[in-house]
Design a protein around this motif. Structure first.
Motif, PDB file in Angstrom:
ATOM      1  N   GLN A 158      32.788   2.463 -39.806  1.00 45.55           N
ATOM      2  CA  GLN A 158      31.410   1.977 -39.711  1.00 45.55           C
ATOM      3  C   GLN A 158      31.338   0.514 -40.143  1.00 45.55           C
ATOM      4  N   VAL A 159      30.539  -0.263 -39.428  1.00 47.33           N
ATOM      5  CA  VAL A 159      30.388  -1.686 -39.746  1.00 47.33           C
ATOM      6  C   VAL A 159      28.920  -2.051 -39.839  1.00 47.33           C
ATOM      7  N   SER A 160      28.663  -3.146 -40.523  1.00 47.86           N
ATOM      8  CA  SER A 160      27.339  -3.759 -40.496  1.00 47.86           C
ATOM      9  C   SER A 160      27.312  -4.708 -39.309  1.00 47.86           C
ATOM     10  N   VAL A 161      26.490  -4.407 -38.327  1.00 51.97           N
ATOM     11  CA  VAL A 161      26.408  -5.250 -37.133  1.00 51.97           C
ATOM     12  C   VAL A 161      25.956  -6.659 -37.515  1.00 51.97           C
ATOM     13  N   CYS A 162      25.168  -6.754 -38.580  1.00 52.08           N
ATOM     14  CA  CYS A 162      24.673  -8.061 -39.017  1.00 52.08           C
ATOM     15  C   CYS A 162      25.786  -8.967 -39.530  1.00 52.08           C
ATOM     16  N   SER A 163      26.956  -8.390 -39.834  1.00 54.94           N
ATOM     17  CA  SER A 163      28.071  -9.199 -40.326  1.00 54.94           C
ATOM     18  C   SER A 163      28.797  -9.928 -39.196  1.00 54.94           C
ATOM     19  N   ILE A 164      28.500  -9.552 -37.963  1.00 57.23           N
ATOM     20  CA  ILE A 164      29.134 -10.179 -36.802  1.00 57.23           C
ATOM     21  C   ILE A 164      28.218 -11.277 -36.261  1.00 57.23           C
ATOM     22  N   ASN A 165      28.795 -12.441 -36.017  1.00 54.14           N
ATOM     23  CA  ASN A 165      28.001 -13.555 -35.495  1.00 54.14           C
ATOM     24  C   ASN A 165      28.837 -14.368 -34.517  1.00 54.14           C
ATOM     25  N   SER A 166      28.274 -15.438 -34.007  1.00 56.08           N
ATOM     26  CA  SER A 166      28.980 -16.252 -33.011  1.00 56.08           C
ATOM     27  C   SER A 166      30.233 -16.912 -33.575  1.00 56.08           C
ATOM     28  N   GLN A 167      30.300 -17.036 -34.900  1.00 55.06           N
ATOM     29  CA  GLN A 167      31.450 -17.675 -35.523  1.00 55.06           C
ATOM     30  C   GLN A 167      32.677 -16.762 -35.565  1.00 55.06           C
ATOM     31  N   ASN A 168      32.437 -15.435 -35.667  1.00 54.49           N
ATOM     32  CA  ASN A 168      33.567 -14.514 -35.816  1.00 54.49           C
ATOM     33  C   ASN A 168      33.682 -13.467 -34.715  1.00 54.49           C
ATOM     34  N   LEU A 169      32.762 -13.478 -33.750  1.00 50.58           N
ATOM     35  CA  LEU A 169      32.731 -12.448 -32.711  1.00 50.58           C
ATOM     36  C   LEU A 169      34.048 -12.362 -31.936  1.00 50.58           C
ATOM     37  N   ASP A 170      34.547 -13.483 -31.448  1.00 44.62           N
ATOM     38  CA  ASP A 170      35.783 -13.472 -30.658  1.00 44.62           C
ATOM     39  C   ASP A 170      36.955 -12.932 -31.466  1.00 44.62           C
ATOM     40  N   TYR A 171      37.047 -13.360 -32.720  1.00 42.19           N
ATOM     41  CA  TYR A 171      38.149 -12.916 -33.568  1.00 42.19           C
ATOM     42  C   TYR A 171      38.054 -11.416 -33.854  1.00 42.19           C
ATOM     43  N   VAL A 172      36.846 -10.934 -34.137  1.00 39.99           N
ATOM     44  CA  VAL A 172      36.658  -9.503 -34.402  1.00 39.99           C
ATOM     45  C   VAL A 172      37.013  -8.678 -33.171  1.00 39.99           C
ATOM     46  N   ALA A 173      36.545  -9.093 -31.993  1.00 37.96           N
ATOM     47  CA  ALA A 173      36.834  -8.353 -30.759  1.00 37.96           C
ATOM     48  C   ALA A 173      38.327  -8.332 -30.458  1.00 37.96           C
ATOM     49  N   GLN A 174      38.976  -9.485 -30.568  1.00 36.88           N
ATOM     50  CA  GLN A 174      40.413  -9.569 -30.304  1.00 36.88           C
ATOM     51  C   GLN A 174      41.191  -8.701 -31.287  1.00 36.88           C
ATOM     52  N   ARG A 182      25.569  -6.257 -30.363  1.00 32.91           N
ATOM     53  CA  ARG A 182      26.190  -5.032 -29.849  1.00 32.91           C
ATOM     54  C   ARG A 182      26.640  -5.227 -28.399  1.00 32.91           C
ATOM     55  N   GLU A 183      25.758  -5.802 -27.581  1.00 31.68           N
ATOM     56  CA  GLU A 183      26.078  -6.038 -26.173  1.00 31.68           C
ATOM     57  C   GLU A 183      27.278  -6.975 -26.031  1.00 31.68           C
ATOM     58  N   LYS A 184      27.271  -8.048 -26.813  1.00 30.38           N
ATOM     59  CA  LYS A 184      28.347  -9.038 -26.706  1.00 30.38           C
ATOM     60  C   LYS A 184      29.688  -8.450 -27.135  1.00 30.38           C
ATOM     61  N   LEU A 185      29.680  -7.664 -28.216  1.00 25.62           N
ATOM     62  CA  LEU A 185      30.933  -7.066 -28.681  1.00 25.62           C
ATOM     63  C   LEU A 185      31.472  -6.087 -27.645  1.00 25.62           C
ATOM     64  N   LYS A 186      30.602  -5.281 -27.075  1.00 25.22           N
ATOM     65  CA  LYS A 186      31.031  -4.339 -26.041  1.00 25.22           C
ATOM     66  C   LYS A 186      31.611  -5.077 -24.834  1.00 25.22           C
ATOM     67  N   GLU A 187      30.954  -6.153 -24.421  1.00 19.65           N
ATOM     68  CA  GLU A 187      31.421  -6.912 -23.268  1.00 19.65           C
ATOM     69  C   GLU A 187      32.763  -7.595 -23.557  1.00 19.65           C
ATOM     70  N   LYS A 188      32.913  -8.113 -24.763  1.00 20.90           N
ATOM     71  CA  LYS A 188      34.188  -8.742 -25.133  1.00 20.90           C
ATOM     72  C   LYS A 188      35.324  -7.722 -25.052  1.00 20.90           C
ATOM     73  N   TRP A 238      33.347   1.929 -24.691  1.00 22.45           N
ATOM     74  CA  TRP A 238      32.657   1.360 -25.847  1.00 22.45           C
ATOM     75  C   TRP A 238      31.136   1.368 -25.694  1.00 22.45           C
ATOM     76  N   ASP A 239      30.649   2.245 -24.808  1.00 23.67           N
ATOM     77  CA  ASP A 239      29.204   2.337 -24.601  1.00 23.67           C
ATOM     78  C   ASP A 239      28.470   2.787 -25.857  1.00 23.67           C
ATOM     79  N   HIS A 240      29.183   3.478 -26.751  1.00 21.75           N
ATOM     80  CA  HIS A 240      28.528   3.966 -27.967  1.00 21.75           C
ATOM     81  C   HIS A 240      28.038   2.828 -28.854  1.00 21.75           C
ATOM     82  N   LEU A 241      28.592   1.633 -28.686  1.00 26.11           N
ATOM     83  CA  LEU A 241      28.142   0.497 -29.492  1.00 26.11           C
ATOM     84  C   LEU A 241      26.695   0.137 -29.187  1.00 26.11           C
TER      85      LEU A 241
END
Length: 379
Positions: free
Chosen positions: A341-357, A289-295, A305-308
């Motif tokens: 709504q998303v499953s936070v568990c579906s986000i990982n280091s492999q797809n985080l940048d792509y999801v945020a962008q 959650r923190e990483k996605l908000k920061e990205k 995006w504080d709600h994340l």
């Protein structure tokens, strides 16, 4: 001439996992699925608790075990340990034996009037506590209120106290649904605070527990229904009715999942290992959650995006509009519910940048926020 099939008029229903089916059929190498029901590893595989692997080996090598039918209402060691986990070992309902439990899954119970109610304000991106209380005040007396994932709702203890006061005054019956105790805060007792408060206030209630996520036993479908009443004499009639329903539905529950969980919960060393695994999973979810908000902040994505990080648990409202969700699916091959709504568990280091962008592109190209959603629409 061949006779027509007896099943010719069977209607075609919408696929149960249509979103997942669409994801699987997408040939894009960049595709991302953000609605997993299980906890995921960094490699995008279903997470399995280490204590479960150890216990499965232990059970497999136990020469004293057989495959005898379990009692109709489940494996006693499991139901007792599961109930103490939810209510607390020192709960008066446990001490006074005012509870009973049943391993079950509810399907069509025959209710004809089902009303959704507001839970999340997608304009303010926060819990809609005022609207929630208004709905409870206007509900018919003695209604059943399903309280889904109380560990993940974001209500404070004071807000839960107010909810309990309104429900007590209106004689509303609480039906708690706890799918991920321990994965919201990493603390099993903290995540069970709302349920235990209602029990302490003298409510009669139901509580459905699921252990799929917390133990990584997704294919075992292990659940537990706790029934709390004001006196244990009432349980005699309730037990007889539950036994009747079970006998007509599945006769006897499966044993492996219940046996694994009972072994872990009743073994101090395994229990401690499991609790450590839960804390690690909860911390991982918070970090995502923190990483996605920061990205999103670094990308300059419009909005706050504080709600994340204000939310907790395995699932999260993003605040994305249905049109933005549609953009993500069509143009970025990212699949999530229309509610955003998303499953936070579906986000990982492999797809985080792509999801945020991709979220940045979706939000930057549109304006506005989603309209209010009902709690029933969050799943």
């Amino acid at each position: 001439m061949a006779a027509l099939s007896l099943f010719l008029d069977v209607p075609l229903t919408r696929e149960v996992n249509w979103l997942l089916d669409a994801y699987r059929q997408d040939p894009s190498p960049d595709k991302v699925y953000l609605d997993h029901r299980d906890c995921q590893t960094e490699m995008g595989k279903a997470w399995v608790c280490p204590a479960v692997r150890q216990t499965l080996l232990q059970i497999a090598n136990d020469p004293t075990l057989d495959h005898e039918y379990l009692p109709v209402l489940g494996f006693p060691e499991f139901t007792r340990a599961a109930t103490e986990l939810a209510l607390g070992r020192e709960s008066r309902a446990v001490i006074e034996n005012r509870w009973d439990s049943l391993r079950c899954i509810f399907q069509d119970a025959g209710f004809t009037e089902i009303r959704p109610y507001h839970y999340w304000d997608t304009v303010r991106l926060a819990v809609a506590i005022e609207e929630f209380l208004e709905v409870l005040e206007s509900a018919p007396d003695c209604s059943i209120v399903v309280l889904h994932a109380p560990e993940e709702t974001g209500l404070t203890p004071k807000q839960w106290e107010e909810v309990a006061r309104v429900m007590g005054r209106k004689h509303l019956f609480p039906f708690f649904d706890i799918p991920a105790q321990g994965l919201a805060s990493g603390d099993l007792d903290k995540d069970a605070w709302a349920l235990r408060h209602f029990v302490a206030q003298g409510f009669e209630l139901f509580c459905a527990q699921s252990f799929s996520k917390t133990f990584g036993l997704y294919d075992e479908r292990v659940g537990n229904l706790i029934v709390v009443v004001r006196d244990n004499e009432t349980l005699v009639g309730i037990r007889s009715q539950l036994q009747k329903q079970v006998m007509g539905t599945w006769a006897t529950p499966a044993s492996l999942g219940a046996r694994v969980i009972a072994t872990v919960l009743n073994n101090p060393a395994l229990l401690n290992k499991w609790k450590q695994s839960l804390r690690m999973q909860a911390e991982k979810i918070m970090l995502i959650r923190e990483k996605l908000k920061e990205k999103l902040r670094i990308l300059g994505t419009p909005g706050c995006w504080d709600h994340l990080t204000a939310q907790s648990g395995t699932r999260s409202f993003t605040g994305l509009l249905p049109s933005q969700v549609a953009f993500l699916e069509k143009h970025k091959h990212i699949y999530l519910l229309a509610s955003g709504q998303v499953s936070v568990c579906s986000i990982n280091s492999q797809n985080l940048d792509y999801v945020a962008q991709s979220i940045n592109e979706a939000v930057s190209g549109t304006a506005g926020r989603a309209q209010d959603l009902s709690w029933a629409e969050m799943e």
